[in-house]
Scaffold this active site. Structure first.
Site, PDB file in Angstrom:
ATOM      1  N   ARG A 159       0.858  -1.187   0.000  1.00  0.00           N
ATOM      2  CA  ARG A 159       0.000   0.000   0.000  1.00  0.00           C
ATOM      3  C   ARG A 159       0.891   1.232   0.000  1.00  0.00           C
ATOM      4  O   ARG A 159       2.107   1.153   0.107  1.00  0.00           O
ATOM      5  CB  ARG A 159      -1.023  -0.021   1.144  1.00  0.00           C
ATOM      6  CG  ARG A 159      -0.677  -0.685   2.431  1.00  0.00           C
ATOM      7  CD  ARG A 159       0.399  -0.019   3.239  1.00  0.00           C
ATOM      8  NE  ARG A 159       0.169   1.403   3.419  1.00  0.00           N
ATOM      9  CZ  ARG A 159       1.112   2.282   3.689  1.00  0.00           C
ATOM     10  NH1 ARG A 159       2.383   1.879   3.807  1.00  0.00           N
ATOM     11  NH2 ARG A 159       0.861   3.561   3.840  1.00  0.00           N
ATOM     12  N   ASP A 196      -1.863  10.878  -2.093  1.00  0.00           N
ATOM     13  CA  ASP A 196      -2.250   9.872  -3.089  1.00  0.00           C
ATOM     14  C   ASP A 196      -2.472  10.484  -4.463  1.00  0.00           C
ATOM     15  O   ASP A 196      -2.263   9.835  -5.485  1.00  0.00           O
ATOM     16  CB  ASP A 196      -3.509   9.128  -2.654  1.00  0.00           C
ATOM     17  CG  ASP A 196      -3.148   7.840  -1.961  1.00  0.00           C
ATOM     18  OD1 ASP A 196      -2.551   7.912  -0.870  1.00  0.00           O
ATOM     19  OD2 ASP A 196      -3.404   6.764  -2.541  1.00  0.00           O
TER      20      ASP A 196
HETATM   21  O1  MRU Z   1      -4.494   3.226   2.256  1.00  0.00           O
HETATM   22  P1  MRU Z   1      -3.016   3.442   2.163  1.00  0.00           P
HETATM   23  O2  MRU Z   1      -2.253   2.852   3.312  1.00  0.00           O
HETATM   24  O3  MRU Z   1      -2.471   3.018   0.828  1.00  0.00           O
HETATM   25  O4  MRU Z   1      -2.839   5.028   2.245  1.00  0.00           O
HETATM   26  C1  MRU Z   1      -1.568   5.570   2.082  1.00  0.00           C
HETATM   27  C2  MRU Z   1      -1.521   7.038   2.230  1.00  0.00           C
HETATM   28  O5  MRU Z   1      -2.506   7.692   2.449  1.00  0.00           O
HETATM   29  C3  MRU Z   1      -0.188   7.675   2.024  1.00  0.00           C
HETATM   30  O6  MRU Z   1      -0.072   8.844   2.783  1.00  0.00           O
HETATM   31  C4  MRU Z   1      -0.007   8.032   0.546  1.00  0.00           C
HETATM   32  O7  MRU Z   1      -0.299   6.959  -0.279  1.00  0.00           O
HETATM   33  C5  MRU Z   1       1.388   8.507   0.278  1.00  0.00           C
HETATM   34  S1  MRU Z   1       2.569   7.200   0.458  1.00  0.00           S
HETATM   35  C6  MRU Z   1       4.086   7.848   0.095  1.00  0.00           C
END
Ligand code: MRU
Length: 351
Positions: A47, A236
């Site tokens: 993730r 994201d």
């Molecule tokens: O649901 P996730 O764990 O994939 O969410 C990740 C995040 O929100 C991070 O802050 C984002 O992807 C940036 S990772 C460098």
């Protein structure tokens, strides 16, 4: 200290550090084709937007490899890209990486099957390698913003685990330490899936960072007591005007920084910037299962029959951002011009 990387390509397939089992169990498992990679992304075994993009690029390669000699034709028709793209809608890096793989597949469609696959493998490995280099550059760009002794509140996990290695937000903290500064990290636990307490605290703790885990609801308390100096998070997807999607709860933290007069920084590679979206209202927000909210580690918390909502991300309006830290430098308001400057060329290449 060994350089932490959450994924690696092996002969049999893509090996992933299983982030669902951290911090209790440090186990790896192998994905042999695009379907197994797609499931690993959906289940959050891997993730974080950049790591999702890298995993998908390797998944694209493995999907074409599974198809063997017919890969060249199949790459154009077969829904490898579609399956991987359907996993998590908010992560810009996922679509960016898949577009890159598809461009290479199209450009090399006339090669013999072995050479065709080799081009795809090399491209996926480049995406991986370039991400680590980008993170190190983000660290160099951003570390001057972190003063010696800073108490930095971060949310979710934007570290080595969420990227090819080194991290975006946590890469800035690593670079600050490498520059000789003391950094105290406050990790918001990040309900419902606890990426902050499970992953950020583990990742930084193994390198000796002082980390204090707080529940998400405690952030205002500590800001009010002047016990937070900076809030620093990943992203994201960043729209053309600077509106930023990140893990649910980020928007609330940004509002709190505005009220308390604190800086709010977003660290992200260019591959997270989406100039095709004018503002954050266009960003698709992933809705995950209610079970993740009403249960914790398999145990039911809420009464049977209680409903639950589970948006995985929120969008912070650009006016609450102090700066966006990229591998091409720190962008300050007005963000539209700065984002277009650093991401413009990249964007033009995307079909
Ligand atoms: O649901 P996730 O764990 O994939 O969410 C990740 C995040 O929100 C991070 O802050 C984002 O992807 C940036 S990772 C460098």
């Amino acid at each position: 200290m060994e350089h932490l990387q959450p994924l690696r390509l092996a002969e049999e397939g893509l090996e992933l550090l299983d982030q669902r089992r951290l911090p209790g169990h440090e186990t790896w498992f192998c994905c042999r084709d695009e379907e197994e990679v797609a499931r690993a992304i959906e289940d959050l075994a891997v993730r974080g937007a950049p790591a999702i993009g890298i995993a998908a690029a390797y998944g694209y390669y493995l999907g074409c490899r599974r198809l063997g000699a017919t890969a060249r034709e199949a790459a154009a028709r077969h829904p490898i890209k579609g399956r991987l793209a359907a996993t998590r809608p908010t992560a810009r890096n996922l679509f960016w990486a898949l577009d890159r793989m598809e461009r290479v597949a199209r450009a090399n469609a006339t090669l013999d099957p072995a050479s065709f696959l080799e081009r795809l493998r090399v491209e996926a490995a480049s995406i991986h390698r370039e991400d680590i280099a980008a993170n190190r550059a983000i660290g160099r760009s951003g570390q001057p913003l972190i003063h010696d002794g800073a108490r930095v509140l971060t949310h979710c996990n934007a570290g080595a685990l969420a990227t090819g290695g080194y991290g975006t937000a946590l890469g800035v903290l690593r670079a600050a330490r490498e520059a000789g500064k003391r950094v105290n990290v406050i990790a918001g636990e990040t309900r419902p899936l606890l990426q902050g307490s499970r992953l950020t605290a583990w990742e930084l703790g193994r390198e000796g960072f002082p980390v204090t885990v707080i529940t998400d609801g405690m952030a205002a308390y500590f800001m009010g007591r002047r016990e937070v100096d900076v809030v620093l998070v990943g992203a994201d997807r960043i729209a053309a005007n600077g509106d930023t999607a990140n893990k649910i709860g980020t928007y609330g933290l940004a509002l709190l920084t505005a009220i308390h007069g604190l800086p709010f920084y977003v660290a992200a590679p260019i591959s997270t910037i989406d100039l095709s979206m004018a503002d954050g209202s266009q960003i698709a927000i992933e809705q995950r299962s209610a079970g993740e909210v009403v249960e914790l580690a398999g145990a039911r918390l809420a009464p049977e029959g209680a409903g639950a909502a589970n948006p995985a991300f929120d969008v912070t309006p650009h006016r609450y951002l102090t700066a966006i830290i990229t591998e091409k430098g720190v962008i300050r308001p007005p963000f539209a011009a700065g984002l277009a400057r650093v991401a413009g060329r990249e964007e033009e290449m995307c079909p």
